[in-house]
Design a protein around this motif. Structure first.
Motif, mmCIF file in Angstrom:
data_model
loop_
_atom_site.group_PDB
_atom_site.id
_atom_site.type_symbol
_atom_site.label_atom_id
_atom_site.label_comp_id
_atom_site.label_asym_id
_atom_site.label_seq_id
_atom_site.Cartn_x
_atom_site.Cartn_y
_atom_site.Cartn_z
ATOM 1 N N ILE A 1 39.055 48.112 33.820
ATOM 2 C CA ILE A 1 38.273 48.367 32.509
ATOM 3 C C ILE A 1 36.782 48.050 32.524
ATOM 4 O O ILE A 1 36.177 46.995 33.075
ATOM 5 C CB ILE A 1 38.648 48.155 31.197
ATOM 6 C CG1 ILE A 1 40.231 48.703 31.176
ATOM 7 C CG2 ILE A 1 38.021 48.865 30.278
ATOM 8 C CD1 ILE A 1 40.541 48.204 30.251
ATOM 9 N N SER A 2 35.702 49.346 32.674
ATOM 10 C CA SER A 2 34.941 48.698 33.357
ATOM 11 C C SER A 2 33.644 48.255 32.123
ATOM 12 O O SER A 2 32.588 47.506 32.235
ATOM 13 C CB SER A 2 33.921 50.552 33.531
ATOM 14 O OG SER A 2 33.896 51.751 32.512
ATOM 15 N N SER A 3 34.150 48.680 29.925
ATOM 16 C CA SER A 3 33.241 48.613 29.121
ATOM 17 C C SER A 3 33.370 46.918 28.960
ATOM 18 O O SER A 3 34.366 47.263 27.865
ATOM 19 C CB SER A 3 33.344 49.404 28.448
ATOM 20 O OG SER A 3 32.726 49.186 27.275
ATOM 21 N N ARG A 4 33.271 46.530 29.688
ATOM 22 C CA ARG A 4 33.145 44.609 29.699
ATOM 23 C C ARG A 4 33.171 44.335 28.109
ATOM 24 O O ARG A 4 33.855 43.657 27.238
ATOM 25 C CB ARG A 4 33.608 43.690 30.757
ATOM 26 C CG ARG A 4 33.742 44.483 31.283
ATOM 27 C CD ARG A 4 35.172 44.525 31.487
ATOM 28 N NE ARG A 4 35.981 43.317 31.104
ATOM 29 C CZ ARG A 4 37.025 43.696 30.366
ATOM 30 N NH1 ARG A 4 37.962 44.207 30.658
ATOM 31 N NH2 ARG A 4 38.393 42.946 30.043
ATOM 32 N N THR A 5 32.400 44.459 27.640
ATOM 33 C CA THR A 5 31.633 44.712 26.513
ATOM 34 C C THR A 5 31.926 44.663 24.885
ATOM 35 O O THR A 5 33.123 44.417 23.888
ATOM 36 C CB THR A 5 30.148 44.760 26.245
ATOM 37 O OG1 THR A 5 29.194 44.141 27.409
ATOM 38 C CG2 THR A 5 29.717 44.463 25.307
ATOM 39 N N ALA A 6 32.628 46.299 25.263
ATOM 40 C CA ALA A 6 33.570 46.721 24.370
ATOM 41 C C ALA A 6 34.821 45.656 23.918
ATOM 42 O O ALA A 6 35.280 44.877 23.230
ATOM 43 C CB ALA A 6 33.774 48.258 24.080
ATOM 44 N N LYS B 1 43.617 40.134 34.380
ATOM 45 C CA LYS B 1 42.927 40.489 35.522
ATOM 46 C C LYS B 1 43.087 41.616 36.140
ATOM 47 O O LYS B 1 41.783 42.462 36.041
ATOM 48 C CB LYS B 1 43.686 39.232 36.507
ATOM 49 C CG LYS B 1 43.310 37.761 36.433
ATOM 50 C CD LYS B 1 44.041 36.927 37.714
ATOM 51 C CE LYS B 1 43.981 35.928 37.277
ATOM 52 N NZ LYS B 1 44.701 35.499 38.916
ATOM 53 N N MET B 2 43.400 42.264 35.516
ATOM 54 C CA MET B 2 43.954 44.349 35.903
ATOM 55 C C MET B 2 42.890 44.558 34.541
ATOM 56 O O MET B 2 41.734 45.617 35.742
ATOM 57 C CB MET B 2 45.421 44.233 36.137
ATOM 58 C CG MET B 2 45.506 45.996 36.134
ATOM 59 S SD MET B 2 47.252 46.346 35.709
ATOM 60 C CE MET B 2 47.735 45.619 37.171
ATOM 61 N N SER C 1 26.476 40.608 24.849
ATOM 62 C CA SER C 1 26.712 39.840 26.279
ATOM 63 C C SER C 1 27.393 41.138 27.425
ATOM 64 O O SER C 1 27.945 41.893 26.345
ATOM 65 C CB SER C 1 27.596 39.217 25.335
ATOM 66 O OG SER C 1 29.177 38.622 26.823
ATOM 67 N N PRO C 2 27.205 40.545 28.809
ATOM 68 C CA PRO C 2 28.314 41.657 29.408
ATOM 69 C C PRO C 2 29.473 41.060 29.187
ATOM 70 O O PRO C 2 30.621 42.411 29.830
ATOM 71 C CB PRO C 2 27.713 41.216 30.714
ATOM 72 C CG PRO C 2 26.227 40.363 30.086
ATOM 73 C CD PRO C 2 26.577 39.548 28.879
ATOM 74 N N GLY C 3 30.094 40.487 28.816
ATOM 75 C CA GLY C 3 31.223 40.724 28.098
ATOM 76 C C GLY C 3 32.168 39.374 29.733
ATOM 77 O O GLY C 3 31.067 38.727 30.460
ATOM 78 N N VAL C 4 33.276 39.230 29.800
ATOM 79 C CA VAL C 4 34.019 38.789 30.688
ATOM 80 C C VAL C 4 34.355 39.315 32.254
ATOM 81 O O VAL C 4 35.386 41.172 31.958
ATOM 82 C CB VAL C 4 35.248 38.010 30.501
ATOM 83 C CG1 VAL C 4 36.504 37.556 31.366
ATOM 84 C CG2 VAL C 4 35.483 37.439 29.212
#
Length: 230
Positions: free
Chosen positions: A158-163, A152-153, A48-51
């Protein structure tokens, strides 16, 4: 899901479109040109790309904006996506400032957890001290990590949304045992099998979900009792 906008609907308020997606791949086209994408990933942290809060700057002279979104898992399909148009900088600032209180509380929880765990590690060998302090410290630390990743911050910075999605899910699953043990010690509940059974089931759930995740059989957001039975 495919959404089409006329840029005349957007240009009056700004040249940036913002929208929120949860575990979705995204492609945005200005007329027929791809200008923004969030691809579905394949890693140990999940598929998943994450949120994500998506910010898309619209090139000048664009007549039509097309947004295509696709759920990474059927279980997390979004029924509705809200779109906001405006100035890029102002929208970033709004989201960052509106989540300040949440971030402060989350960081305080993390700090309290670290202090309590550190205090117990240093003090328990010198003086008699109950383990409820350490249990509460672990619970506070995990709660702080989970809530911070949901702000939201964090979603923006944080770019690595999957992690981050992986860490949030792990923190949430591991909260149960320290909370149960804290309640047992704090209230001096004299039971054994009830609390131990809850903790064993929580750890077993964690191990099963991790195995399914790391082997690529099912992602953390896909796993349910129905999936396991089937």
């Amino acid at each position: 899901m495919r959404i089409v906008f006329s840029t005349q609907e957007i240009s009056d308020t700004g040249h940036c479109v913002r929208f929120f997606t949860s575990h979705m791949a995204v492609w945005v086209y200005a007329d027929d040109k791809l200008i923004y994408s969030v691809e579905q990933l394949h890693s140990v942290f999940g598929n998943s790309p994450g949120v994500i809060w998506n910010f898309v700057d619209i090139p000048s002279e664009t007549e039509q904006l097309t947004v295509i979104v696709r759920a990474a898992y059927p279980q997390v399909r979004q029924k509705k996506i809200d779109f906001y148009a405006g100035d890029t900088g102002r929208m970033y600032k709004y989201l960052l400032y509106s989540s300040e209180a949440e971030v402060i509380v989350s960081l305080l929880e993390i700090m309290v957890g670290v202090v309590l765990i550190g205090y117990w590690l240093m003090a328990h060998k010198r003086v008699p001290i109950e383990r409820d302090i350490s249990y509460f410290g672990v619970f506070a630390l995990l709660t702080g990590i989970w809530t911070f990743n949901e702000t939201k911050m964090a979603t923006i910075l944080i770019s690595s949304r999957t992690a981050c999605a992986f860490v949030s899910a792990v923190s949430l699953m591991l909260m149960i045992p320290p909370f149960v043990q804290f309640m047992k010690c704090f209230w001096k509940i004299k039971d054994r099998w009830i609390s131990e059974t809850i903790c064993v089931m929580a750890y077993l759930n964690f191990v099963i979900q991790m195995l399914l995740q790391l082997t690529g059989i099912l992602g953390l957001r896909q796993i349910s009792l129905e999936d396991l039975v089937c």
